[in-house]
Design an enzyme around this catalytic site. Structure first.
Site, PDB file in Angstrom:
ATOM      1  N   ARG A  50      -3.388   5.823   5.585  1.00 58.44           N
ATOM      2  CA  ARG A  50      -4.759   6.272   5.373  1.00 58.44           C
ATOM      3  C   ARG A  50      -5.625   5.790   6.531  1.00 58.44           C
ATOM      4  O   ARG A  50      -5.884   4.597   6.662  1.00 58.44           O
ATOM      5  CB  ARG A  50      -5.311   5.704   4.063  1.00 58.44           C
ATOM      6  CG  ARG A  50      -4.543   6.106   2.823  1.00 58.44           C
ATOM      7  CD  ARG A  50      -5.117   5.400   1.610  1.00 58.44           C
ATOM      8  NE  ARG A  50      -4.366   5.695   0.399  1.00 58.44           N
ATOM      9  CZ  ARG A  50      -4.631   5.133  -0.781  1.00 58.44           C
ATOM     10  NH1 ARG A  50      -5.604   4.239  -0.886  1.00 58.44           N
ATOM     11  NH2 ARG A  50      -3.905   5.458  -1.841  1.00 58.44           N
ATOM     12  N   ASP A  52      -9.223   5.581   8.625  1.00 58.31           N
ATOM     13  CA  ASP A  52     -10.633   5.523   8.264  1.00 58.31           C
ATOM     14  C   ASP A  52     -11.419   6.621   8.970  1.00 58.31           C
ATOM     15  O   ASP A  52     -10.925   7.278   9.887  1.00 58.31           O
ATOM     16  CB  ASP A  52     -11.219   4.159   8.653  1.00 58.31           C
ATOM     17  CG  ASP A  52     -10.601   3.012   7.876  1.00 58.31           C
ATOM     18  OD1 ASP A  52     -10.252   3.220   6.696  1.00 58.31           O
ATOM     19  OD2 ASP A  52     -10.464   1.917   8.446  1.00 58.31           O
ATOM     20  N   ARG A 198      -9.021  -3.036  13.440  1.00 59.64           N
ATOM     21  CA  ARG A 198     -10.346  -3.190  14.044  1.00 59.64           C
ATOM     22  C   ARG A 198     -10.837  -4.632  13.953  1.00 59.64           C
ATOM     23  O   ARG A 198     -11.526  -5.121  14.848  1.00 59.64           O
ATOM     24  CB  ARG A 198     -11.359  -2.227  13.424  1.00 59.64           C
ATOM     25  CG  ARG A 198     -11.705  -2.453  11.984  1.00 59.64           C
ATOM     26  CD  ARG A 198     -12.786  -1.475  11.522  1.00 59.64           C
ATOM     27  NE  ARG A 198     -12.330  -0.093  11.596  1.00 59.64           N
ATOM     28  CZ  ARG A 198     -13.093   0.952  11.325  1.00 59.64           C
ATOM     29  NH1 ARG A 198     -14.356   0.774  10.981  1.00 59.64           N
ATOM     30  NH2 ARG A 198     -12.610   2.182  11.399  1.00 59.64           N
TER      31      ARG A 198
END
Length: 223
Positions: A50, A52, A198
């Site tokens: 998944r 973002d 991140r």
């Protein structure tokens, strides 16, 4: 039922991420709409991961099943036709075994985070890189990144709303390289936590700015 494995490339800027959501269009939903448009069936598309909002994909693997008979070539061509107007491209379609699952059959996942180290604003790379002005010590970033290699509890680097069952992940690669004003952070693992990459990059940037050292990264990991 025939199970199809597809490899997808997409620009994540216009999507709320991979997953189908109520607050906008996800890549998963765009593919499901295209499937219904070409064959009239409602199929659920399962992705290998998944991503973002704003995250792009060079080779996202997914799968779905259809009752009607189609060749892999027909599926690929039809999906791309009905995805016109969307920044999504089906690079390949294959007939898969019944026990293949895009998520659970995956043997690894990789991310590349791009940083442009210059004063001038981004034009061609807008939305595809993080612009950072001033001096950045990429050698120090790479040295600190090696502290994070291996099997660890990455709770420090996961999102607060991460839904993973366990924070323990095995990071097999985390390299920082510079090519001119471009810096790439390459990460590989069997799977990642929500926002893990991140957050790792943000931490390594503290090292690049000489605000942190490798010991600080180790302390954050242990915490």
């Amino acid at each position: 039922m025939t199970r199809f494995k597809i490899t997808v490339e997409y620009d994540g800027a216009g999507f709320v991420g991979w997953q189908r959501q109520d607050n906008g269009l996800g890549v998963q939903q765009a593919l499901e709409i295209a499937i219904t448009a070409f064959c009239g069936e409602s199929a659920t598309v399962f992705g290998a991961g998944r991503t973002d909002s704003g995250v792009h994909a060079l080779a996202q693997v997914a799968h779905f099943e259809l009752e009607k008979k189609f060749t892999a070539y027909q599926v690929c061509e039809a999906l791309n036709y009905h995805l016109k107007g969307q920044r999504v491209s089906v690079l390949q379609a294959q007939v898969a075994d019944a026990d293949f699952h895009a998520r659970f059959s995956a043997t690894g996942r990789s991310y590349t985070y791009r940083i442009i180290n210059r004063r001038g604003p981004l034009a061609l790379d807008l939305g595809r890189a993080w612009r950072q002005k001033g001096d950045i010590d990429t050698a120090a970033m790479h040295e600190a990144a090696q502290v994070l290699i291996g099997k660890h509890d990455f709770t420090t680097f996961r999102a607060t709303n991460c839904q993973a069952d366990s924070p323990v992940k095995t990071l097999s690669l985390l390299n920082v390289q510079r090519h001119g004003d471009g810096i790439t952070v390459a990460a590989q693992a069997r799977s990642f936590l929500h926002h893990q990459v991140r957050n790792l990059v943000g931490t390594l940037m503290l090292v690049g700015r000489r605000k942190w050292g490798p010991d600080d990264v180790k302390t954050a990991l242990d915490a």
